[in-house]
Design a protein around this motif. Sequence first.
Motif: not given
Length: 651
Positions: A178-205
């Motif tokens: 509700d509160r983030l603009s498209r550029d802000e949302l893109q930055g947040v999603i990019a942050h989460e994709f970096s976790h996906l690509l960095n191999g962090d997700m298996r460690l997090n589980i």
Amino acid sequence: MTNGRLTTNFFARQEQARRNCRKLGLLFAGAVLCIIAAVYFAFRLICYINLITNIITVPGPTANSAPSGSFAWWDPASFILVFSTVALFIFIASIIKMRQLQKGGGTVAEMLGGSRVPENTDDPAKRRLLNVVEEMSIASGIPVPLVYILEREQGINAFAAGLGINDAAVAITQGALDRLSRDELQGVIAHEFSHLLNGDMRLNIQLIGIIYGILIIGIIGGEILEHRRISSKSIVLFIGGILLTVIGYIGTFAGRLIQSAVSREKEFLADASAVKFTRNPLGLASALKKIGGCIYGSQITSATAKQASHLFFGQSDIDVLFPAFLATHPPLIKRIQLLDPSFDGTFPAAKDIPPRLFSPKPDAAVSFLDKIHGSPDPPIAKDIIDYVGNPAVNKGSAILASLPDQIKAKLRTPDGAATVICALLTPDNNTLRKYQFHDLQHSLVMPGHEDDFLRLCDQIAGLKNGQRLPLVELALPSLRSLTIMERRNFLETINSQVNADGKITLPEFCVQLIVQQYLGSKDESIFGETVFSHLSQVGYQIFIILRMLANAGNKGNADAARMAFNAGVARIPELACKNPDYYYTEDFNFAEIKTALKKMDCSSFKIKQVVVDACSHCAFADRRITVTEAELLRVLSLALHCPLPPFAPEY
């Protein structure tokens, strides 16, 4: 932006993630030992209280009425009993939790109260979210993850979860939507994709499972106190409940300490990677500022949020006693100032904003190579390793915008996505098309009307080579909605299509490989063990892939193919010294290629880096690369779980 220990090289990040797994194991062992010591002391205290109680309540001497001064606090037999019982109990609780989460990122999202966003949604805000995720996925060269919304959460937050790129999920809160603009949302999603690509997700589980095992002692203590009334007969059990609850707080402290030790450093790297992906540091900085200005902050109210607080984009809950020491994320102001040095510490008020659906026109998209290198020069072989796991969002936006709207609309339903995949595998021959259409009508996934299917085949036949692989990546989330029986039937259908004309082409093999890897794979191992750690163990398989790549990229030119093969082998001295045999052929043994890729996927990321580097030098042996060669290289990389973004100068 990050300290010297952090790296943006994909393969180094993967190895770093695996080292963190070992570090996590040591921290877990230390926490378990502390809990065992506390439980042992509690057990002996209960024995002491029971002894005192018997002395007071039982008249006359008894067998148990030894003087309290002779009570032995150290008892090896009791310690062995407590050690084995507690360690086994925590281990089993952790494994059970991990097994529950092994089904993928969607399970984690649903555990935290997430609702899946349907691919065919007409809601503007949800459509914008899906659009951003699709752009990032195409730019990354990975299947589009499932998308969830935490509809009850008004704080601004997000997370990515899963064991790998094939079962990933991305979720954001309703407050962020509700509160983030498209550029802000893109930055947040990019942050989460970096976790996906960095191999962090298996460690997090793994960390969620470990935290649950540590917290289970306190959970049991709380249950005893909640359902047990105090009486003379239950005083010992009641005291035991109190002690277990206190020990539970020790477990909570240890769990938060582990979360903070593992999570803080990764957040700085994720912020840095997000800026590299989007080339827009102010978009991410603005999203962080809105967290500071939002009345709800980044708080998550779900009861299960504590065991998953390390997953989130922002601090999801704050420890009452040690808010700074046990914080799972770096200070908000510090994160913002690294992105925007001019920030003065004043947070703007976060208000709801109307969603803006924006997708750049293909001719307005900025060149991928301009963004990465600052020049239009084509890439060279040594650059490919740096491209792996490092997407550029503008390239994904341009490719997504270039796809026909009618085809994208079909991709939003399971039947439509299945039809698009079938159309990709349908040859230009009209007779064969009609034959395959009638064959599809007997499958569980209906292709629709014959004229519509043939029209779709014509549309797809007119696409450029660089647009075909993104279509497959976009189709996968909808295909994930198929039932188990429908999936099995669909995989049999495309296998029948591929073999309909008696031969398999390389493009058909690539599509089939990706779909089977995504839909046909079983649950991934939560520990992700490396089976092969030496090049000699997969040397034969590497030769198979290099030979196929050299022959496919130099069709009809045996000398050029041999030169390409030798260029790839030369990058691996350990194998080059064996003088491998080479032969030119245009008839590929795809079963052998598939088996080779499957074995190499079980290798260490150090070996995978060597393989991708050798393949890139093989493809660039003639100092140029076609889109077809580039897409084949991307498919091979994806099969090894080393996603390579679109990198050809044109598509």
